[in-house]
Design a protein around this motif. Sequence first.
Motif, PDB file in Angstrom:
ATOM      1  N   PHE A  21       0.821  -1.211   0.000  1.00  0.00           N
ATOM      2  CA  PHE A  21       0.000   0.000   0.000  1.00  0.00           C
ATOM      3  C   PHE A  21       0.858   1.265   0.000  1.00  0.00           C
ATOM      4  O   PHE A  21       0.436   2.298  -0.500  1.00  0.00           O
ATOM      5  CB  PHE A  21      -0.897   0.048   1.249  1.00  0.00           C
ATOM      6  CG  PHE A  21      -2.160  -0.750   1.130  1.00  0.00           C
ATOM      7  CD1 PHE A  21      -3.168  -0.367   0.285  1.00  0.00           C
ATOM      8  CD2 PHE A  21      -2.321  -1.890   1.903  1.00  0.00           C
ATOM      9  CE1 PHE A  21      -4.347  -1.100   0.189  1.00  0.00           C
ATOM     10  CE2 PHE A  21      -3.485  -2.630   1.815  1.00  0.00           C
ATOM     11  CZ  PHE A  21      -4.499  -2.240   0.962  1.00  0.00           C
ATOM     12  N   GLY A  22       2.041   1.193   0.569  1.00  0.00           N
ATOM     13  CA  GLY A  22       2.892   2.380   0.669  1.00  0.00           C
ATOM     14  C   GLY A  22       3.654   2.704  -0.595  1.00  0.00           C
ATOM     15  O   GLY A  22       3.742   3.856  -0.997  1.00  0.00           O
ATOM     16  N   CYS A  23       4.214   1.666  -1.231  1.00  0.00           N
ATOM     17  CA  CYS A  23       5.106   1.958  -2.362  1.00  0.00           C
ATOM     18  C   CYS A  23       4.690   1.315  -3.686  1.00  0.00           C
ATOM     19  O   CYS A  23       5.180   1.713  -4.736  1.00  0.00           O
ATOM     20  CB  CYS A  23       6.530   1.519  -2.033  1.00  0.00           C
ATOM     21  SG  CYS A  23       6.746  -0.269  -1.866  1.00  0.00           S
ATOM     22  N   GLY A  24       3.837   0.307  -3.641  1.00  0.00           N
ATOM     23  CA  GLY A  24       3.390  -0.328  -4.880  1.00  0.00           C
ATOM     24  C   GLY A  24       4.244  -1.485  -5.345  1.00  0.00           C
ATOM     25  O   GLY A  24       3.972  -2.075  -6.388  1.00  0.00           O
ATOM     26  N   ARG A  25       5.293  -1.824  -4.584  1.00  0.00           N
ATOM     27  CA  ARG A  25       6.129  -2.956  -4.978  1.00  0.00           C
ATOM     28  C   ARG A  25       5.518  -4.269  -4.479  1.00  0.00           C
ATOM     29  O   ARG A  25       4.736  -4.288  -3.536  1.00  0.00           O
ATOM     30  CB  ARG A  25       7.539  -2.817  -4.385  1.00  0.00           C
ATOM     31  CG  ARG A  25       8.304  -1.650  -4.940  1.00  0.00           C
ATOM     32  CD  ARG A  25       9.662  -1.530  -4.292  1.00  0.00           C
ATOM     33  NE  ARG A  25       9.525  -1.167  -2.877  1.00  0.00           N
ATOM     34  CZ  ARG A  25      10.540  -1.150  -2.015  1.00  0.00           C
ATOM     35  NH1 ARG A  25      11.756  -1.483  -2.403  1.00  0.00           N
ATOM     36  NH2 ARG A  25      10.334  -0.791  -0.766  1.00  0.00           N
ATOM     37  N   THR A  26       5.910  -5.350  -5.113  1.00  0.00           N
ATOM     38  CA  THR A  26       5.529  -6.687  -4.662  1.00  0.00           C
ATOM     39  C   THR A  26       6.549  -7.156  -3.626  1.00  0.00           C
ATOM     40  O   THR A  26       7.651  -6.607  -3.521  1.00  0.00           O
ATOM     41  CB  THR A  26       5.521  -7.684  -5.836  1.00  0.00           C
ATOM     42  OG1 THR A  26       6.860  -7.804  -6.335  1.00  0.00           O
ATOM     43  CG2 THR A  26       4.570  -7.251  -6.952  1.00  0.00           C
ATOM     44  N   LEU A  27       6.199  -8.202  -2.875  1.00  0.00           N
ATOM     45  CA  LEU A  27       7.154  -8.745  -1.902  1.00  0.00           C
ATOM     46  C   LEU A  27       8.457  -9.204  -2.556  1.00  0.00           C
ATOM     47  O   LEU A  27       9.539  -8.909  -2.036  1.00  0.00           O
ATOM     48  CB  LEU A  27       6.520  -9.883  -1.108  1.00  0.00           C
ATOM     49  CG  LEU A  27       5.590  -9.442   0.024  1.00  0.00           C
ATOM     50  CD1 LEU A  27       4.916 -10.653   0.666  1.00  0.00           C
ATOM     51  CD2 LEU A  27       6.323  -8.632   1.065  1.00  0.00           C
ATOM     52  N   PRO A  28       8.416  -9.908  -3.701  1.00  0.00           N
ATOM     53  CA  PRO A  28       9.677 -10.275  -4.343  1.00  0.00           C
ATOM     54  C   PRO A  28      10.522  -9.057  -4.748  1.00  0.00           C
ATOM     55  O   PRO A  28      11.750  -9.087  -4.627  1.00  0.00           O
ATOM     56  CB  PRO A  28       9.251 -11.090  -5.567  1.00  0.00           C
ATOM     57  CG  PRO A  28       7.920 -11.654  -5.187  1.00  0.00           C
ATOM     58  CD  PRO A  28       7.274 -10.576  -4.353  1.00  0.00           C
ATOM     59  N   GLU A  29       9.883  -7.990  -5.201  1.00  0.00           N
ATOM     60  CA  GLU A  29      10.623  -6.778  -5.564  1.00  0.00           C
ATOM     61  C   GLU A  29      11.258  -6.143  -4.322  1.00  0.00           C
ATOM     62  O   GLU A  29      12.410  -5.700  -4.367  1.00  0.00           O
ATOM     63  CB  GLU A  29       9.709  -5.770  -6.257  1.00  0.00           C
ATOM     64  CG  GLU A  29       9.304  -6.201  -7.645  1.00  0.00           C
ATOM     65  CD  GLU A  29       8.160  -5.403  -8.227  1.00  0.00           C
ATOM     66  OE1 GLU A  29       7.996  -5.487  -9.460  1.00  0.00           O
ATOM     67  OE2 GLU A  29       7.420  -4.718  -7.479  1.00  0.00           O
ATOM     68  N   ILE A  30      10.504  -6.122  -3.233  1.00  0.00           N
ATOM     69  CA  ILE A  30      11.032  -5.557  -1.988  1.00  0.00           C
ATOM     70  C   ILE A  30      12.230  -6.384  -1.515  1.00  0.00           C
ATOM     71  O   ILE A  30      13.261  -5.828  -1.132  1.00  0.00           O
ATOM     72  CB  ILE A  30       9.931  -5.502  -0.914  1.00  0.00           C
ATOM     73  CG1 ILE A  30       8.856  -4.476  -1.317  1.00  0.00           C
ATOM     74  CG2 ILE A  30      10.524  -5.173   0.461  1.00  0.00           C
ATOM     75  CD1 ILE A  30       7.584  -4.539  -0.486  1.00  0.00           C
ATOM     76  N   ALA A  31      12.101  -7.689  -1.564  1.00  0.00           N
ATOM     77  CA  ALA A  31      13.178  -8.576  -1.115  1.00  0.00           C
ATOM     78  C   ALA A  31      14.438  -8.426  -1.965  1.00  0.00           C
ATOM     79  O   ALA A  31      15.551  -8.504  -1.452  1.00  0.00           O
ATOM     80  CB  ALA A  31      12.697 -10.024  -1.137  1.00  0.00           C
ATOM     81  N   ARG A  32      14.272  -8.196  -3.249  1.00  0.00           N
ATOM     82  CA  ARG A  32      15.404  -8.082  -4.185  1.00  0.00           C
ATOM     83  C   ARG A  32      15.978  -6.673  -4.275  1.00  0.00           C
ATOM     84  O   ARG A  32      17.029  -6.460  -4.872  1.00  0.00           O
ATOM     85  CB  ARG A  32      14.896  -8.464  -5.584  1.00  0.00           C
ATOM     86  CG  ARG A  32      15.508  -9.669  -6.172  1.00  0.00           C
ATOM     87  CD  ARG A  32      14.937 -10.034  -7.541  1.00  0.00           C
ATOM     88  NE  ARG A  32      14.588  -8.995  -8.478  1.00  0.00           N
ATOM     89  CZ  ARG A  32      15.419  -8.414  -9.332  1.00  0.00           C
ATOM     90  NH1 ARG A  32      16.680  -8.735  -9.361  1.00  0.00           N
ATOM     91  NH2 ARG A  32      14.995  -7.505 -10.180  1.00  0.00           N
ATOM     92  N   TRP A  33      15.287  -5.703  -3.717  1.00  0.00           N
ATOM     93  CA  TRP A  33      15.591  -4.286  -3.935  1.00  0.00           C
ATOM     94  C   TRP A  33      17.066  -3.951  -3.739  1.00  0.00           C
ATOM     95  O   TRP A  33      17.679  -3.286  -4.570  1.00  0.00           O
ATOM     96  CB  TRP A  33      14.729  -3.413  -3.019  1.00  0.00           C
ATOM     97  CG  TRP A  33      14.731  -1.986  -3.447  1.00  0.00           C
ATOM     98  CD1 TRP A  33      15.431  -0.959  -2.890  1.00  0.00           C
ATOM     99  CD2 TRP A  33      14.018  -1.433  -4.546  1.00  0.00           C
ATOM    100  NE1 TRP A  33      15.182   0.206  -3.561  1.00  0.00           N
ATOM    101  CE2 TRP A  33      14.305  -0.062  -4.588  1.00  0.00           C
ATOM    102  CE3 TRP A  33      13.151  -1.946  -5.490  1.00  0.00           C
ATOM    103  CZ2 TRP A  33      13.772   0.796  -5.537  1.00  0.00           C
ATOM    104  CZ3 TRP A  33      12.611  -1.097  -6.439  1.00  0.00           C
ATOM    105  CH2 TRP A  33      12.925   0.253  -6.454  1.00  0.00           C
ATOM    106  N   GLY A  34      17.653  -4.398  -2.661  1.00  0.00           N
ATOM    107  CA  GLY A  34      19.045  -4.065  -2.372  1.00  0.00           C
ATOM    108  C   GLY A  34      20.039  -4.685  -3.335  1.00  0.00           C
ATOM    109  O   GLY A  34      21.172  -4.219  -3.460  1.00  0.00           O
TER     110      GLY A  34
END
Length: 65
Positions: A21-34
């Motif tokens: 809800f805050g940023c629009g990313r999926t969990l896999p995208e959040i996990a891979r972000w770094g």
Amino acid sequence: MSQDTPCIAVCIIDPKTKLCFGCGRTLPEIARWGRMPRDERLALMERLAARMHDAGLPAMTRTRG
């Protein structure tokens, strides 16, 4: 927070769309972000507002504390 992240510290995943809800990313995208190359992160960030709109989620903004 870095300008290279869309995170606004509202980390709740919408059960219907699977988007944060805050940023629009999926969990896999959040996990891979770094580990994503900067150009890939920036390209994804450019698409997030449209993704949230298309999913019917309100666009949230980062607040200054």
